[in-house]
Design an enzyme around this catalytic site. Structure first.
Site, PDB file in Angstrom:
ATOM      1  CG  HIS A  46      -1.786  -1.214   1.318  1.00 24.46           C
ATOM      2  ND1 HIS A  46      -1.326  -2.444   1.751  1.00 24.46           N
ATOM      3  CD2 HIS A  46      -3.101  -1.386   1.012  1.00 24.46           C
ATOM      4  CE1 HIS A  46      -2.325  -3.324   1.712  1.00 24.46           C
ATOM      5  NE2 HIS A  46      -3.407  -2.702   1.269  1.00 24.46           N
ATOM      6  CG  HIS A 288      -5.959   1.651  -0.550  1.00 28.17           C
ATOM      7  ND1 HIS A 288      -6.113   2.116   0.730  1.00 28.17           N
ATOM      8  CD2 HIS A 288      -5.998   0.288  -0.453  1.00 28.17           C
ATOM      9  CE1 HIS A 288      -6.250   1.084   1.551  1.00 28.17           C
ATOM     10  NE2 HIS A 288      -6.190  -0.033   0.856  1.00 28.17           N
ATOM     11  CD  GLU A 443     -20.581  -6.329  24.709  1.00 25.84           C
ATOM     12  OE1 GLU A 443     -20.603  -5.624  23.673  1.00 25.84           O
ATOM     13  OE2 GLU A 443     -21.522  -6.349  25.521  1.00 25.84           O
ATOM     14  CG  ASP A 501     -31.697 -13.652  30.239  1.00 29.45           C
ATOM     15  OD1 ASP A 501     -32.825 -13.130  30.390  1.00 29.45           O
ATOM     16  OD2 ASP A 501     -30.675 -13.271  30.843  1.00 29.45           O
ATOM     17  CG  HIS A 505     -28.955 -13.363  26.709  1.00 28.13           C
ATOM     18  ND1 HIS A 505     -29.638 -12.798  25.654  1.00 28.13           N
ATOM     19  CD2 HIS A 505     -28.662 -12.344  27.554  1.00 28.13           C
ATOM     20  CE1 HIS A 505     -29.763 -11.502  25.862  1.00 28.13           C
ATOM     21  NE2 HIS A 505     -29.173 -11.195  27.005  1.00 28.13           N
TER      22      HIS A 505
HETATM   23  C1  LIG Z   1     -11.539  -4.544   9.776  1.00 27.15           C
HETATM   24  C2  LIG Z   1     -10.981  -4.392   8.416  1.00 27.15           C
HETATM   25  N1  LIG Z   1     -11.820  -4.392   7.367  1.00 27.15           N
HETATM   26  C3  LIG Z   1     -11.350  -4.273   6.110  1.00 27.15           C
HETATM   27  C4  LIG Z   1     -10.013  -4.162   5.879  1.00 27.15           C
HETATM   28  C5  LIG Z   1      -9.472  -4.083   4.453  1.00 27.15           C
HETATM   29  N2  LIG Z   1      -9.017  -2.696   4.181  1.00 27.15           N
HETATM   30  C6  LIG Z   1      -7.732  -2.363   4.289  1.00 27.15           C
HETATM   31  S1  LIG Z   1      -7.469  -0.747   3.995  1.00 27.15           S
HETATM   32  C7  LIG Z   1      -9.095  -0.475   3.704  1.00 27.15           C
HETATM   33  C8  LIG Z   1      -9.591   0.897   3.357  1.00 27.15           C
HETATM   34  C9  LIG Z   1      -9.143   1.871   4.352  1.00 27.15           C
HETATM   35  O1  LIG Z   1      -9.364   3.155   3.943  1.00 27.15           O
HETATM   36  P1  LIG Z   1      -8.517   4.326   4.586  1.00 27.15           P
HETATM   37  O2  LIG Z   1      -8.421   4.133   6.029  1.00 27.15           O
HETATM   38  O3  LIG Z   1      -9.112   5.598   4.102  1.00 27.15           O
HETATM   39  O4  LIG Z   1      -7.096   4.114   3.999  1.00 27.15           O
HETATM   40  P2  LIG Z   1      -6.411   4.862   2.777  1.00 27.15           P
HETATM   41  O5  LIG Z   1      -7.183   4.445   1.557  1.00 27.15           O
HETATM   42  O6  LIG Z   1      -6.499   6.296   3.045  1.00 27.15           O
HETATM   43  O7  LIG Z   1      -5.026   4.305   2.769  1.00 27.15           O
HETATM   44  C10 LIG Z   1      -9.822  -1.656   3.849  1.00 27.15           C
HETATM   45  C11 LIG Z   1     -11.276  -1.757   3.629  1.00 27.15           C
HETATM   46  C12 LIG Z   1      -9.165  -4.179   6.996  1.00 27.15           C
HETATM   47  N3  LIG Z   1      -7.839  -4.085   6.883  1.00 27.15           N
HETATM   48  N4  LIG Z   1      -9.681  -4.253   8.234  1.00 27.15           N
END
Ligand SMILES: Cc1ncc(C[n+]2csc(CCOP(=O)(O)OP(=O)(O)O)c2C)c(N)n1
Length: 701
Positions: A46, A288, A443, A501, A505
């Site tokens: 990235h 990205h 949680e 419950d 639960h």
């Molecule tokens: C919980 C989770 N869901 C999905 C992903 C896959 N994922 C990695 S980066 C991203 C997008 C993040 O966007 P942003 O924070 O704006 O990053 P930027 O594009 O600016 O680098 C996703 C969906 C992940 N790493 N973690």
């Protein structure tokens, strides 16, 4: 309504007086070049986030961060968390450039097997990485835990003139972290607790993987954080390192002195362009998560005016980035403060170092022996959640590092103990050393926060909720296991035994599903003695998390010999045996009493039975083959009894499982156990059927 606390750096601040150690633009370009080149070489990764946050990183790392590259474990370092962990090359570049033990060859080996530069940052793999990030939103929640741990340690250990615990926690977080619900849970609690030493820098670039976030993320984030009670510095040009440094100066000042007397965490909204510097990719989602490609890298080099080759850093920039001398001086200053503190307060100093090393006090073994002996003598028929509280009543006062809590179920989970004061924030934030945290109904936030507390050091965090809600926190449990951190989860109301419950639960699949997480120890104890030992082993286990699955309902006390008590530590052991035992009944927790009752009925019918108590399958599985064969001899037919899905039990080559492969019902517990076949009679019938089948198999053979 409170007066708006959103400030704009452009509008109300003078230029920072900070002098960067080199040209901040070129220092940032060094990060850009290393990141795009490493991603290109790995052919994956990235580049966009490191290139977009490079200027912000220069402001924080060269101007503000208190750290010593030569000693990444220095206890009073500022913590830095990269919550948007996909931008790992940003962190690796920073660590390399600052002088950590991360040579350029490691950057060249980005994302390759056994390199110290894995795809996402991993704690204990790379020096200087504070937590494993990548699952978005959890890094910021870890950071809240770290900031909490810092304040609690400060409240406990600092003395007038001796601020030995005195650091900040900085976080980079992206739109993804902002969108994830866990960031709400953690940041809401951080605001309530007024954790002013937490400073989050938001990579506000308006881009995530699917494109422009305005189509799916149009919140007013500044006002969201203001509503949490945070200070917000909005509209900072994330490509103006002086503006960012100035914002950080303000945040630091507020962290320590409060802003007009008001203590709160600070969010700095850094407006950035993803992939900054790349002519074709900047500002697009293509920046990205894919390599720029050779042509675009060449175009970016030209646009930046960057003439150094791949993985080359010009000497003047390497010198500007080198933080070793500054870091050594900072640590030395702290060390002399600590030495004076140790003279003035020797006992506190010893305890501080012990806790930061994660060691238990010398008397620990005796404390455990006494607690087990006490549980055994009292021989109480009580719920294991109550037995757990009794154990805590011994272990909590003996270990000041035990930091408990519950997600709004304290009275049900029984995770508090007499003398465990509830944490409450004062106007100045966390200034008193509380022992019990009311996490609220959060949680996932609780679990991710506890990971941060454990990562910070100085505490053994534990927290409670109902077992069925472990699903809410599940990825944080997985992360604790992956990070090998000592975090203890108290999951009560562990089966249909909770009764009325109903199925929402009643945990059914949870024990099995927690057991399959690698490096997670799951305990389902049957009585106070097993519960006390499960607690002791969870506390002793420094290399990973433990989950204690505890009953709501009272369970009969079980008598044991000394050697059987000792064998509980092996996770599974022979509890009752008979000459020529024909079948083994394996049971856990609330079903152990059932196995014992069935054994008596079978014995009356001339069928000899071995009863194996198996409070922890994961611990049992780690025993050597001889021991396991001793408990479960190869030829002995066996069946398992547990009020949960049968799946996990087949690995013990069971002939039958009395389990529950469906959801429960709403009714009194006794009715449910009967309805679903958890009766001595059904166990007897099943055992006899197993023996009949075995006989007919033998006669066919
Ligand atoms: C919980 C989770 N869901 C999905 C992903 C896959 N994922 C990695 S980066 C991203 C997008 C993040 O966007 P942003 O924070 O704006 O990053 P930027 O594009 O600016 O680098 C996703 C969906 C992940 N790493 N973690």
């Amino acid at each position: 309504m409170r007066e708006s606390s959103v400030s704009s750096i452009a509008a109300d601040s003078p230029e920072t007086t900070w002098a960067f150690p080199g040209d901040p633009k070129r220092m940032a370009d060094a990060i850009r070049a290393l990141s795009m080149d490493a991603v290109q070489k790995a052919n994956s990764g990235h580049p966009g986030m490191p290139m977009g946050m490079a200027d912000v990183a220069v402001a924080l790392w060269s101007a503000h961060l208190k750290h010593n590259p030569a000693d990444p474990r220095w206890v009073d370092r500022d913590r830095f968390v990269l919550s948007n962990g996909h931008g790992s090359m940003l962190l690796y570049s920073l660590l390399h450039l600052s002088g950590y033990d991360l040579p350029m060859d490691e950057l060249r080996a980005f994302r390759q097997l056994h390199s110290r530069t894995p795809g996402h940052p991993e704690v204990d793999v790379t020096p200087g990485v504070e937590t494993t990030t990548g699952p978005l939103g959890q890094g910021i929640a870890n950071a809240v835990g770290m900031a909490l741990a810092e304040r609690l340690l400060a409240a406990h250990f600092n003395r007038d003139g001796y601020p030995i615990v005195d650091h900040l926690t900085y976080v980079f977080m992206g739109d993804g972290c902002m969108m994830e619900g866990v960031s709400h849970e953690a940041c809401s609690l951080a605001g309530t607790l007024k954790l002013s030493r937490l400073v989050a820098l938001w990579d506000d670039n308006g881009i995530s993987i699917d494109g422009e976030t305005r189509h799916w993320f149009a919140d007013d984030t500044a006002r969201r954080f203001e509503a949490y009670g945070w200070h917000v510095i909005a509209g900072v040009d994330g490509h103006d390192p002086w503006a960012v440094a100035r914002a950080l100066e303000m945040a630091r000042d507020w962290a320590v002195n409060g802003r007009d007397g008001r203590f709160a965490p600070t969010l700095i909204d850094c407006r950035t362009t993803i992939g900054k510097g790349s002519p074709a990719r900047a500002g697009t989602s293509k920046a990205h998560g894919e390599p720029l490609g050779a042509d675009e890298i060449a175009a970016t080099r030209a646009a930046l005016g960057w003439s150094a080759g791949p993985f080359e850093v010009p000497a003047d920039l390497a010198a500007a980035w080198d933080a070793r001398a500054r870091g050594a001086a900072a640590q030395q200053a702290w060390q002399s403060l600590f030495d004076r503190y140790a003279q003035a307060h020797p006992e506190l100093a010893r305890d501080f170092l012990r806790r930061m090393r994660g060691e238990l006090p010398d008397a620990w073994d005796d404390i455990v022996d006494a607690a087990v002996a006490d549980a055994n003598t009292r021989a109480e028929t009580i719920a294991t959640r109550k037995a757990s509280q009794n154990a805590l009543q011994t272990f909590g006062p003996a270990l000041p590092e035990m930091l408990g809590g519950s997600a709004d179920l304290t009275g049900s989970n029984l995770t508090d103990f007499k003398g465990a004061t509830a944490l409450r924030a004062t106007e100045q934030g966390v200034t008193e050393p509380g022992r019990h945290i009311n996490y609220g109904v959060r949680e996932f936030g609780m679990a991710a926060l506890m990971n941060g507390v454990a990562l910070h050091g100085g505490f053994i965090p534990y927290g409670g909720t109902f077992l069925t809600f472990s699903d809410y926190s599940r990825n944080a449990l997985r992360m604790a296991a992956l990070m090998r951190r000592r975090v203890i989860h108290v999951f009560t109301h562990d089966s249909i035994g909770l009764g009325e419950d109903g199925p929402t639960h009643q945990a059914v699949e949870h024990a099995a599903s927690l057991r399959i997480i690698p490096n997670m120890d799951v305990w389902r104890p049957a009585d106070p003695v097993e519960t006390t030992i499960a607690w002791a082993l969870s506390i002793e286990r420094v290399q990973g998390p433990s989950a204690l699955l505890l009953s709501r309902q009272a369970l009969p006390f079980v008598s044991r010999s000394d050697s059987q008590i000792e064998a509980i530590r092996k996770g599974g052991y022979v509890l009752r045996d008979a000459q020529g035992a024909q079948i083994a009944l394996i049971a856990t927790g609330s079903e152990l009493g059932l196995a014992l009752a069935a054994r008596d009925l079978l014995a009356a019918q001339g069928i000899q039975v071995r009863v194996v108590s198996m409070p922890s399958t994961s611990v049992f599985d780690r025993q050597d083959a001889d021991y396991k064969l001793h408990v479960l001899p190869a030829r002995m037919p066996r069946m398992a009894i547990e009020a949960g899905v049968s799946d996990g039990w087949w690995k013990y080559h069971c002939d039958a499982v009395v389990g529950l492969d469906r959801f429960g019902e709403s009714a009194p517990a006794g009715v449910l156990f009967k309805t679903f076949g958890f009766t001595p009679e059904n166990v007897v019938d099943t055992a006899k059927e197993v023996l009949r089948r075995r006989r007919s198999q033998r006669s066919r053979a």
